[in-house]
Design a protein around this motif. Structure first.
Motif, PDB file in Angstrom:
ATOM      1  N   ARG A 146      11.253   3.744  -9.849  1.00 33.43           N
ATOM      2  CA  ARG A 146      10.038   4.559  -9.900  1.00 33.43           C
ATOM      3  C   ARG A 146       8.926   4.011  -9.020  1.00 33.43           C
ATOM      4  O   ARG A 146       8.237   4.780  -8.338  1.00 33.43           O
ATOM      5  CB  ARG A 146       9.555   4.624 -11.359  1.00 33.43           C
ATOM      6  N   ASP A 147       8.738   2.697  -9.026  1.00 36.03           N
ATOM      7  CA  ASP A 147       7.520   2.110  -8.460  1.00 36.03           C
ATOM      8  C   ASP A 147       7.685   1.632  -7.018  1.00 36.03           C
ATOM      9  O   ASP A 147       6.697   1.492  -6.299  1.00 36.03           O
ATOM     10  CB  ASP A 147       7.057   0.938  -9.339  1.00 36.03           C
ATOM     11  N   VAL A 148       8.909   1.386  -6.597  1.00 38.98           N
ATOM     12  CA  VAL A 148       9.145   0.902  -5.230  1.00 38.98           C
ATOM     13  C   VAL A 148      10.005   1.892  -4.431  1.00 38.98           C
ATOM     14  O   VAL A 148       9.582   2.433  -3.416  1.00 38.98           O
ATOM     15  CB  VAL A 148       9.826  -0.495  -5.242  1.00 38.98           C
ATOM     16  N   PHE A 149      11.228   2.144  -4.930  1.00 30.77           N
ATOM     17  CA  PHE A 149      12.178   2.880  -4.089  1.00 30.77           C
ATOM     18  C   PHE A 149      11.822   4.368  -3.974  1.00 30.77           C
ATOM     19  O   PHE A 149      11.993   4.960  -2.899  1.00 30.77           O
ATOM     20  CB  PHE A 149      13.600   2.673  -4.611  1.00 30.77           C
ATOM     21  N   ALA A 150      11.315   4.980  -5.045  1.00 32.33           N
ATOM     22  CA  ALA A 150      10.920   6.390  -4.951  1.00 32.33           C
ATOM     23  C   ALA A 150       9.768   6.581  -3.976  1.00 32.33           C
ATOM     24  O   ALA A 150       9.839   7.452  -3.095  1.00 32.33           O
ATOM     25  CB  ALA A 150      10.576   6.946  -6.340  1.00 32.33           C
ATOM     26  N   PRO A 151       8.688   5.808  -4.068  1.00 32.00           N
ATOM     27  CA  PRO A 151       7.619   6.006  -3.074  1.00 32.00           C
ATOM     28  C   PRO A 151       8.073   5.744  -1.639  1.00 32.00           C
ATOM     29  O   PRO A 151       7.659   6.464  -0.728  1.00 32.00           O
ATOM     30  CB  PRO A 151       6.520   5.015  -3.490  1.00 32.00           C
ATOM     31  N   VAL A 152       8.907   4.735  -1.444  1.00 30.80           N
ATOM     32  CA  VAL A 152       9.391   4.476  -0.078  1.00 30.80           C
ATOM     33  C   VAL A 152      10.170   5.688   0.435  1.00 30.80           C
ATOM     34  O   VAL A 152       9.969   6.146   1.575  1.00 30.80           O
ATOM     35  CB  VAL A 152      10.255   3.191  -0.043  1.00 30.80           C
ATOM     36  N   ALA A 153      11.053   6.228  -0.405  1.00 29.30           N
ATOM     37  CA  ALA A 153      11.826   7.401   0.000  1.00 29.30           C
ATOM     38  C   ALA A 153      10.908   8.561   0.365  1.00 29.30           C
ATOM     39  O   ALA A 153      11.115   9.257   1.364  1.00 29.30           O
ATOM     40  CB  ALA A 153      12.780   7.810  -1.123  1.00 29.30           C
ATOM     41  N   ALA A 154       9.887   8.775  -0.456  1.00 33.07           N
ATOM     42  CA  ALA A 154       8.984   9.903  -0.225  1.00 33.07           C
ATOM     43  C   ALA A 154       8.192   9.732   1.064  1.00 33.07           C
ATOM     44  O   ALA A 154       8.011  10.687   1.827  1.00 33.07           O
ATOM     45  CB  ALA A 154       8.057  10.058  -1.430  1.00 33.07           C
ATOM     46  N   HIS A 155       7.726   8.516   1.308  1.00 31.10           N
ATOM     47  CA  HIS A 155       6.978   8.294   2.555  1.00 31.10           C
ATOM     48  C   HIS A 155       7.892   8.448   3.776  1.00 31.10           C
ATOM     49  O   HIS A 155       7.493   9.025   4.783  1.00 31.10           O
ATOM     50  CB  HIS A 155       6.312   6.916   2.543  1.00 31.10           C
ATOM     51  N   LEU A 156       9.122   7.958   3.679  1.00 32.62           N
ATOM     52  CA  LEU A 156      10.067   8.174   4.789  1.00 32.62           C
ATOM     53  C   LEU A 156      10.300   9.671   4.994  1.00 32.62           C
ATOM     54  O   LEU A 156      10.345  10.151   6.131  1.00 32.62           O
ATOM     55  CB  LEU A 156      11.404   7.486   4.496  1.00 32.62           C
ATOM     56  N   ALA A 157      10.453  10.400   3.889  1.00 36.88           N
ATOM     57  CA  ALA A 157      10.650  11.852   3.995  1.00 36.88           C
ATOM     58  C   ALA A 157       9.455  12.510   4.675  1.00 36.88           C
ATOM     59  O   ALA A 157       9.604  13.538   5.347  1.00 36.88           O
ATOM     60  CB  ALA A 157      10.898  12.454   2.612  1.00 36.88           C
ATOM     61  N   SER A 210       0.828  -1.216   0.000  1.00 37.54           N
ATOM     62  CA  SER A 210       0.000   0.000   0.000  1.00 37.54           C
ATOM     63  C   SER A 210       0.861   1.264   0.000  1.00 37.54           C
ATOM     64  O   SER A 210       0.353   2.360  -0.236  1.00 37.54           O
ATOM     65  CB  SER A 210      -0.938   0.004   1.205  1.00 37.54           C
ATOM     66  N   LEU A 211       2.158   1.119   0.269  1.00 41.30           N
ATOM     67  CA  LEU A 211       3.047   2.283   0.253  1.00 41.30           C
ATOM     68  C   LEU A 211       3.868   2.353  -1.035  1.00 41.30           C
ATOM     69  O   LEU A 211       4.771   3.176  -1.146  1.00 41.30           O
ATOM     70  CB  LEU A 211       3.969   2.260   1.476  1.00 41.30           C
TER      71      LEU A 211
END
Lengths: 257, 257, 257
Positions: B131-142, B118-119
């Motif tokens: 694009r699909d895994v590591f970028a969203p994870v980084a953004a949510h951590l930020a 979901s993240l």
């Protein structure tokens, strides 16, 4: 308040993480500063190239901008680091002449030596002053530290000799000072020295009168025009003048007025 | 509050817009995050190169920084993605050993698998987890999402074998671990292992005792010094040691103490 | 309020300071805008390449983002500059077709000519509209200036012909439209046209059915898969399909369904 802004011009390339090391140091000291890459593709140690590159952008930025230049073949030697406050921007660099071209455009300037060790990263490596000296200085300036806090004011800077154009008997003599990514050849001849009916010669071959823009030439044709630095440039439409004419920095250019 | 900061280290190059795709995804989720490019010029699939590059900058950044590493020849396979919280920074990467070198410097670390769909961006492509895994994870951590929200904690990570230097009978044996943009050869021999009067040998040829900096050698001369990673480096003044000596990663280096 | 965001896509390269000139102009007008580099490595004048690159990221960014594209072989000619508001993002470019591919994905769009000289940098050079036209327009848009303030709305844009895939008698005919940094060959054939048991042919040679990801092929093997643009791609695992197969843009691809 607008953000403090720092630009970086180096010969480090973008592959190895050296620029990121500088950015990390800046972010530690000045988390709110906006850091922008000007270029990291200066040919290694090419102080003259960097001097011309800096001239393309330094005074287009807002007042208060901190411009860092690290093209520094003398890193670790006794050459000093300097801060120059010029037209309300800050220029930070090794004192090796890399600021010569930019400062020749400045109305007003004052210079300071970087010597206050408490504002630098410790220990200072002998090979990477970008990270240990220039990045912390930029960050502290971005934070509002007074330029005089970094060291004593100094009266003169190392300069590099910039070739000057000259006029003699109806002929303007100049040289190519740099080529760009497209292969355009930038000369040291000011656009406003050249009348509309003058004839430009490169390597003894006439390329004719000034054109207004690339589209005024046929594809593949060599042309002369006034470029974005307001200097005479030699171009090949949809091609590279550098490759087509096989000339570069230092090549003679004549304009028959 | 200082801004959240994300750095990107990939082998994507800067030509095709892949990095911009990652930046767009981050901006959608975390518009205030500051995103910086560490390097996108890692040789394609070269996990070891990326591991050393990351070591140049990761712990120079402020605590809280999110470092993303996408050098991922196994993308789309069953290899998992991980988040490691190390010395109060976050490291996000495929679990392929690319964090090995950075983590060997860390005082403290804990790791989590990325499994909470979901993240992530849906659908997840099989070729572009940047694009699909590591970028969203980084953004949510930020954005402050807890590291434990992304998946279960894990006890061990894939590591890559890093060659270790060794001492035997007054001789230090090491290897070149990477070369940089200038052609400097970085070795795995710690600077503090080497006494001032030791003699460095490359390919059986003595290059002499340590110098303090490049300027201590003549132009074109090969020299040994302690570089900015506090490791022994071999350089050619105003030149490329890699090209001059024709050696690179894995080449043997000896120091006679 | 989230920051205004501007992305830059050009063929300027990163060496010469042209991008920094654009960034300086933007910073003067809109100091709070966040400026990101999408790519500056578009091959010089290659409008088609830029059109495909833009498609990789433009609609991943948040609404309100200002995307600037300066790949502009006709700079200084009578070609006009345009702003297109599409799906709540702004696209700024010369009217030379470079937006064709992005706009074919847009649900909604309206276009304006850039003609209000008071919102541009004066004097406008004939060779560098990135600095003098497109950067100021981007900065004013980032500041919230209405898109209609820049000039009259226009009904049609120049387009470039994008090759269309077609189906005939159980065979899909397509072409390679671009290659990327890794040597992957992107085709114009939509992934959802291809059934799982179809056979992909490149240059008359069968590469077999679709794989899910690179790891489903042996190292060095050529494979077909659906890439991150949801188009058929041809790859070589751990290698470059472009170099291995020696094909590129325009090469025919067939899928036997």
């Amino acid at each position: 308040v607008p953000p403090s802004r720092v630009t970086l011009l180096t010969d480090f390339g973008t592959r190895d993480g050296y620029v990121a090391a500088m950015r990390g140091v800046i972010a530690q000291i000045s988390p709110e500063a906006v850091v922008e890459d000007a270029s990291h593709e200066v040919p290694p140690g090419d102080v003259l190239f960097a001097a011309w590159t800096l001239a393309r952008y330094w005074n287009l930025y807002p007042t208060g901008t901190v411009h860092v230049v690290v093209v520094d073949p003398g890193v670790g030697s006794s050459r000093r680091g300097v801060i120059v406050q010029a037209d309300e921007r800050y220029l930070i660099a090794p004192d090796n002449g890399v600021l010569t071209r930019a400062l020749s455009d400045a109305q007003q300037q004052r210079a300071f030596e970087i010597s206050n060790a408490s504002l630098l990263r410790q220990p200072i490596s002998t090979t990477f002053h970008g990270r240990d000296v220039f990045a912390p200085v930029a960050a502290h300036l971005a934070n509002g530290t007074a330029v005089s806090a970094f060291g004593p004011s100094i009266d003169s800077l190392v300069t590099i000799e910039m070739p000057e154009p000259r006029r003699a008997g109806g002929v303007i003599h100049g040289v190519v000072v740099m080529s760009d990514h497209f292969g355009n050849l930038v000369t040291n001849i000011p656009g406003d020295w050249i009348s509309r009916n003058a004839c430009v010669e490169v390597g003894g071959v006439a390329v004719g009168a000034l054109r207004s823009t690339y589209a005024d030439a046929a594809p593949g044709e060599t042309l002369a025009l006034i470029g974005s630095l307001e200097l005479l440039e030699i171009s090949v439409r949809d091609g590279s003048a550098e490759e087509t004419l096989r000339i570069g920095r230092g090549s003679a250019i004549r304009v028959i007025t």
